[in-house]
Design a protein around this motif. Structure first.
Motif, PDB file in Angstrom:
ATOM      1  N   GLY A 285       0.755  -1.104  -0.157  1.00  0.00           N
ATOM      2  CA  GLY A 285      -0.058  -0.098   0.180  1.00  0.00           C
ATOM      3  C   GLY A 285       0.733   1.160  -0.062  1.00  0.00           C
ATOM      4  N   PRO A 286       1.664   1.558   0.964  1.00  0.00           N
ATOM      5  CA  PRO A 286       2.616   2.431   1.205  1.00  0.00           C
ATOM      6  C   PRO A 286       3.730   2.688  -0.234  1.00  0.00           C
ATOM      7  CG  PRO A 286       2.420   1.349   3.091  1.00  0.00           C
ATOM      8  CD  PRO A 286       2.005   0.551   2.172  1.00  0.00           C
ATOM      9  N   LEU A 287       3.942   1.606  -0.586  1.00  0.00           N
ATOM     10  CA  LEU A 287       4.779   1.671  -1.930  1.00  0.00           C
ATOM     11  C   LEU A 287       3.942   2.196  -3.054  1.00  0.00           C
ATOM     12  CD1 LEU A 287       6.726  -1.730  -1.604  1.00  0.00           C
ATOM     13  CD2 LEU A 287       7.772   0.530  -1.502  1.00  0.00           C
ATOM     14  N   ALA A 288       2.664   1.691  -3.164  1.00  0.00           N
ATOM     15  CA  ALA A 288       2.021   2.316  -4.343  1.00  0.00           C
ATOM     16  C   ALA A 288       1.983   3.756  -4.000  1.00  0.00           C
ATOM     17  CB  ALA A 288       0.744   1.592  -4.396  1.00  0.00           C
ATOM     18  N   GLU A 289       1.307   4.175  -2.869  1.00  0.00           N
ATOM     19  CA  GLU A 289       1.056   5.644  -2.686  1.00  0.00           C
ATOM     20  C   GLU A 289       2.468   6.460  -2.808  1.00  0.00           C
ATOM     21  OE1 GLU A 289      -0.364   6.030   1.244  1.00  0.00           O
ATOM     22  OE2 GLU A 289      -1.916   4.656   0.596  1.00  0.00           O
ATOM     23  N   ALA A 290       3.708   5.881  -2.754  1.00  0.00           N
ATOM     24  CA  ALA A 290       4.954   6.482  -2.972  1.00  0.00           C
ATOM     25  C   ALA A 290       4.898   6.635  -4.130  1.00  0.00           C
ATOM     26  CB  ALA A 290       5.955   6.004  -2.120  1.00  0.00           C
ATOM     27  N   GLY A 291       4.360   5.837  -5.420  1.00  0.00           N
ATOM     28  CA  GLY A 291       4.635   5.965  -6.593  1.00  0.00           C
ATOM     29  C   GLY A 291       5.969   5.049  -7.075  1.00  0.00           C
ATOM     30  N   VAL A 292       5.982   3.754  -6.473  1.00  0.00           N
ATOM     31  CA  VAL A 292       7.012   2.710  -6.677  1.00  0.00           C
ATOM     32  C   VAL A 292       6.252   1.751  -7.404  1.00  0.00           C
ATOM     33  CG1 VAL A 292       8.506   1.264  -5.804  1.00  0.00           C
ATOM     34  CG2 VAL A 292       8.084   3.402  -4.692  1.00  0.00           C
ATOM     35  N   ASN A 293       6.656   1.558  -8.467  1.00  0.00           N
ATOM     36  CA  ASN A 293       6.174   0.562  -9.443  1.00  0.00           C
ATOM     37  C   ASN A 293       6.816  -0.796  -9.116  1.00  0.00           C
ATOM     38  OD1 ASN A 293       4.800   2.340 -11.282  1.00  0.00           O
ATOM     39  ND2 ASN A 293       6.662   3.072 -11.822  1.00  0.00           N
ATOM     40  N   VAL A 294       6.137  -1.559  -8.287  1.00  0.00           N
ATOM     41  CA  VAL A 294       6.689  -2.858  -8.219  1.00  0.00           C
ATOM     42  C   VAL A 294       6.343  -3.936  -9.084  1.00  0.00           C
ATOM     43  CG1 VAL A 294       6.404  -4.961  -6.409  1.00  0.00           C
ATOM     44  CG2 VAL A 294       6.447  -2.589  -5.649  1.00  0.00           C
ATOM     45  N   ASP A 295       7.144  -4.744  -9.575  1.00  0.00           N
ATOM     46  CA  ASP A 295       7.020  -5.755 -10.741  1.00  0.00           C
ATOM     47  C   ASP A 295       6.885  -7.185  -9.959  1.00  0.00           C
ATOM     48  OD1 ASP A 295       6.754  -6.849 -13.007  1.00  0.00           O
ATOM     49  OD2 ASP A 295       9.062  -7.116 -13.560  1.00  0.00           O
ATOM     50  N   MET A 296       8.013  -7.684  -9.283  1.00  0.00           N
ATOM     51  CA  MET A 296       8.049  -9.014  -9.089  1.00  0.00           C
ATOM     52  C   MET A 296       7.833  -9.080  -7.503  1.00  0.00           C
ATOM     53  SD  MET A 296      11.451 -10.046 -11.125  1.00  0.00           S
ATOM     54  CE  MET A 296      11.271 -11.065 -12.419  1.00  0.00           C
ATOM     55  N   ILE A 297       7.298 -10.047  -7.112  1.00  0.00           N
ATOM     56  CA  ILE A 297       7.121 -10.244  -5.615  1.00  0.00           C
ATOM     57  C   ILE A 297       7.409 -11.761  -5.266  1.00  0.00           C
ATOM     58  CG2 ILE A 297       5.476  -9.999  -3.419  1.00  0.00           C
ATOM     59  CD1 ILE A 297       4.152  -7.842  -5.357  1.00  0.00           C
ATOM     60  N   VAL A 298       7.991 -11.851  -4.165  1.00  0.00           N
ATOM     61  CA  VAL A 298       8.245 -13.190  -3.509  1.00  0.00           C
ATOM     62  C   VAL A 298       8.214 -12.949  -2.071  1.00  0.00           C
ATOM     63  CG1 VAL A 298       9.661 -15.162  -3.205  1.00  0.00           C
ATOM     64  CG2 VAL A 298       9.691 -13.924  -5.391  1.00  0.00           C
ATOM     65  N   ARG A 323      12.323   4.839   1.628  1.00  0.00           N
ATOM     66  CA  ARG A 323      11.828   6.064   2.606  1.00  0.00           C
ATOM     67  C   ARG A 323      10.260   5.681   2.891  1.00  0.00           C
ATOM     68  NH1 ARG A 323      10.289  10.800  -0.509  1.00  0.00           N
ATOM     69  NH2 ARG A 323      12.418  10.655  -1.365  1.00  0.00           N
ATOM     70  N   ALA A 324       9.543   5.173   1.818  1.00  0.00           N
ATOM     71  CA  ALA A 324       8.164   4.501   2.169  1.00  0.00           C
ATOM     72  C   ALA A 324       8.220   3.429   3.339  1.00  0.00           C
ATOM     73  CB  ALA A 324       7.327   4.020   0.816  1.00  0.00           C
ATOM     74  N   MET A 325       9.120   2.588   3.234  1.00  0.00           N
ATOM     75  CA  MET A 325       9.146   1.518   4.043  1.00  0.00           C
ATOM     76  C   MET A 325       9.643   1.989   5.624  1.00  0.00           C
ATOM     77  SD  MET A 325       8.076  -1.306   2.897  1.00  0.00           S
ATOM     78  CE  MET A 325       6.894   0.021   2.320  1.00  0.00           C
ATOM     79  N   GLU A 326      10.591   2.875   5.777  1.00  0.00           N
ATOM     80  CA  GLU A 326      11.035   3.486   7.015  1.00  0.00           C
ATOM     81  C   GLU A 326       9.727   4.171   7.705  1.00  0.00           C
ATOM     82  OE1 GLU A 326      13.453   2.715   8.432  1.00  0.00           O
ATOM     83  OE2 GLU A 326      14.512   1.883   6.854  1.00  0.00           O
ATOM     84  N   GLU A 327       9.098   5.054   6.776  1.00  0.00           N
ATOM     85  CA  GLU A 327       8.021   5.718   7.307  1.00  0.00           C
ATOM     86  C   GLU A 327       7.031   4.780   7.965  1.00  0.00           C
ATOM     87  OE1 GLU A 327       8.372   9.648   4.415  1.00  0.00           O
ATOM     88  OE2 GLU A 327       6.560   8.441   4.260  1.00  0.00           O
ATOM     89  N   ALA A 328       6.537   3.852   7.139  1.00  0.00           N
ATOM     90  CA  ALA A 328       5.717   2.700   7.639  1.00  0.00           C
ATOM     91  C   ALA A 328       5.960   1.868   8.760  1.00  0.00           C
ATOM     92  CB  ALA A 328       5.259   1.604   6.435  1.00  0.00           C
ATOM     93  N   LYS A 329       7.428   1.911   8.935  1.00  0.00           N
ATOM     94  CA  LYS A 329       7.948   1.267  10.285  1.00  0.00           C
ATOM     95  C   LYS A 329       7.827   2.087  11.404  1.00  0.00           C
ATOM     96  CE  LYS A 329      12.196  -1.273  11.731  1.00  0.00           C
ATOM     97  NZ  LYS A 329      13.594  -1.526  11.323  1.00  0.00           N
ATOM     98  N   GLU A 330       8.215   3.327  11.161  1.00  0.00           N
ATOM     99  CA  GLU A 330       7.956   4.434  12.183  1.00  0.00           C
ATOM    100  C   GLU A 330       6.452   4.674  12.673  1.00  0.00           C
ATOM    101  OE1 GLU A 330       9.740   8.113  11.082  1.00  0.00           O
ATOM    102  OE2 GLU A 330      11.521   7.054  10.424  1.00  0.00           O
ATOM    103  N   LYS A 331       5.718   4.549  11.650  1.00  0.00           N
ATOM    104  CA  LYS A 331       4.246   4.649  12.245  1.00  0.00           C
ATOM    105  C   LYS A 331       3.698   3.371  12.948  1.00  0.00           C
ATOM    106  CE  LYS A 331       2.394   6.480   8.119  1.00  0.00           C
ATOM    107  NZ  LYS A 331       1.488   6.602   7.140  1.00  0.00           N
ATOM    108  N   GLY A 332       4.528   2.225  12.855  1.00  0.00           N
ATOM    109  CA  GLY A 332       4.390   0.855  13.439  1.00  0.00           C
ATOM    110  C   GLY A 332       3.268   0.062  12.758  1.00  0.00           C
ATOM    111  N   ASP A 333       3.178   0.279  11.310  1.00  0.00           N
ATOM    112  CA  ASP A 333       2.415  -0.336  10.137  1.00  0.00           C
ATOM    113  C   ASP A 333       2.976  -1.572  10.009  1.00  0.00           C
ATOM    114  OD1 ASP A 333       0.419   1.675  10.616  1.00  0.00           O
ATOM    115  OD2 ASP A 333       1.132   2.707   8.622  1.00  0.00           O
ATOM    116  N   ILE A 334       4.407  -1.423   9.790  1.00  0.00           N
ATOM    117  CA  ILE A 334       5.054  -2.732   9.529  1.00  0.00           C
ATOM    118  C   ILE A 334       6.266  -2.910  10.270  1.00  0.00           C
ATOM    119  CG2 ILE A 334       4.368  -3.523   7.432  1.00  0.00           C
ATOM    120  CD1 ILE A 334       6.841  -1.721   6.278  1.00  0.00           C
ATOM    121  N   ASN A 335       6.828  -4.002  10.672  1.00  0.00           N
ATOM    122  CA  ASN A 335       8.171  -4.190  11.525  1.00  0.00           C
ATOM    123  C   ASN A 335       8.728  -5.297  10.790  1.00  0.00           C
ATOM    124  OD1 ASN A 335       9.520  -5.612  13.451  1.00  0.00           O
ATOM    125  ND2 ASN A 335       8.174  -5.326  14.944  1.00  0.00           N
ATOM    126  N   PHE A 336      10.327  -4.704  10.649  1.00  0.00           N
ATOM    127  CA  PHE A 336      10.991  -5.716   9.917  1.00  0.00           C
ATOM    128  C   PHE A 336      12.577  -5.158  10.524  1.00  0.00           C
ATOM    129  CE2 PHE A 336      10.503  -1.759   7.367  1.00  0.00           C
ATOM    130  CZ  PHE A 336      12.005  -1.316   7.182  1.00  0.00           C
TER     131      PHE A 336
END
Ligand code: ASP
Ligand code: MG
Length: 412
Positions: A285-298, A323-336
């Motif tokens: 979700g956050p990647l899409a919002e940040a305009g990142v074009n994700v292609d492959m996923i595993v 940046r999108a992933m760090e922000e999501a982590k700070e907000k507590g939405d994901i944890n890695f």
């Protein structure tokens, strides 16, 4: 009179002499009885220069002014082309996007074409004008400002005009003589295709075969515009170039039509993500919002409730993704635990509509890569495409091996 659309890319209008040569081709089609719509790009290198000027002037620039600047290259070539034709005593007139008006959305620098009224130009044809020269790449927003269609957008202008005027064909004159089974710079055995299906071309275009803007192929497919890609540096006969057409118009074709590659792909791995419902949504979700074009996923198998998630995206979007992933982590939405970016990879893909009805293409592809000792990092498939991510240093080897494996040097 039947209408033909002829589009000339940057290298085909790079000098006054080349414009004259392009105009001669137009003259021949006029003599053949066509009313011609000519779409021109800016002179080769011009748009890059204009973009450079904008970036040098302002870091965070106003996209409306970006469009005002970068659209100017096409204004020059359109006028020069019309003048050249007039010198040859061919009745011609030029149009800027706003004069047509080619109506677009207001998404500056990436606008979408919404409507092309034909009456203006048609009236001139009816009065005896034989060639309408259109500045490619540009249009008019609902707010009345100049827009551009994204880099390579004059291909899309050309197809849209062909659709609007019901043109017999849309000829794209460029610096290559057609669409190849792969990049001839990588495999000496690359072969020019006589025909290619819209779907295949769409995959190849979006995979980085830079012959046509992807959007132009989408439009051609939607409106069934016969698109021909051909060289402006050679004498072309009736069957020159490559025809991009509907699947039904192709009698014989190989299972795999082409091998494509891209060096601009990065592999990103989120290490040790909590594996719970909603986690993929929380990442992508956050990647899409940040305009990142994700292609492959595993997603890896999880151990003790944690897993690794890998995805690929264009290299120039890596920092945006981070940046999108760090922000999501700070907000507590994901944890890695960590986010690892590997930019030393390349994507290699095989494409062909024949895959729909042929089993075993994937297995054959993986075997060929294994025989060259090339390790596969990520795989994705669609109905007519299989892509793998590999170490970049093996990219050329992989392309050559796959080209051989699927016998692409020979016609079906
Ligand atoms: N001149 C523009 C570009 O370089 C549009 C085009 O050539 O299609 O992107
Ligand atoms: Mg182009």
């Amino acid at each position: 009179m039947p209408v033909l659309v002829m589009k000339f890319g940057g290298t085909s209008v790079a000098t006054l002499d080349r414009i004259r040569r392009a105009a001669k081709r137009v003259g021949r089609e006029v003599a053949n009885g066509y009313d011609v719509i000519v779409i021109v790009s800016a002179m080769a290198g011009k748009t890059n220069e204009l973009v450079g000027w904008v970036e040098e002037t302002a870091t965070f620039f106003d996209a409306r002014e970006y469009d005002a600047v970068v659209s100017s290259g096409e204004q020059v070539t359109a006028g020069l082309m019309a003048l050249t034709l007039q010198e040859m005593e061919i009745p011609a007139r030029s149009w800027q996007g706003w004069q047509v008006p080619l109506k677009t959305s207001s998404a500056h620098s990436a606008a979408r074409i919404e409507e092309i009224p034909t009456d203006n130009i048609q009236q001139k044809f009816d009065e005896g004008m034989r060639v309408a020269v259109i500045a490619g790449f540009q249009g008019l927003s609902p707010e009345g400002r100049i827009t551009t269609l994204g880099r390579g957008g004059s291909d899309t202008t050309a197809v849209a005009f062909a659709a609007a005027f019901g043109a017999e064909r849309c000829d794209i004159y460029t610096d290559v003589d057609g669409v190849y089974t792969t990049d001839p710079r990588i495999s000496g055995k690359a072969r020019k295709l006589e025909k290619i299906a819209f779907e295949e071309m769409l995959e190849l275009a979006s995979l980085g075969a830079k012959v046509l803007q992807t959007r132009s192929v989408e439009l051609a497919m939607r409106y069934n515009v016969r698109l021909r890609v051909l060289s402006s540096f050679e004498d072309n006969n009736e069957n020159a170039g490559t025809l991009v057409c509907a699947e039904e118009d192709i009698v014989e074709s190989n299972v795999v039509a082409g091998v494509a590659y891209s060096r601009d792909e990065a592999k990103m791995t989120l290490i040790s993500v909590a594996d719970r419902p909603g986690i993929a949504a929380a990442i992508f979700g956050p990647l899409a919002e940040a305009g990142v074009n994700v292609d492959m996923i595993v997603q890896n198998i999880s151990e003790e409730g944690r897993t690794d998630m890998t995805f690929s995206c264009p290299t120039d979007q890596v920092s945006r993704a981070e940046r999108a992933m760090e922000e999501a982590k700070e907000k507590g939405d994901i944890n890695f635990h960590d986010l690892v970016a590997d930019t030393d990879v390349a994507k290699v893909s095989v494409v062909g509509i024949g895959m729909r009805s042929h089993a075993g293409v994937a297995a054959q592809m993986f075997r060929a890569l294994k025989d060259e000792n090339i390790n596969i990092k990520v795989i994705t498939t669609s109905e007519i495409k299989i892509s793998v991510l590999i170490d970049r240093k093996y990219m050329e080897l992989a392309v050559q091996a796959l080209h051989d494996e699927f016998g692409l040097d020979r016609a079906a």
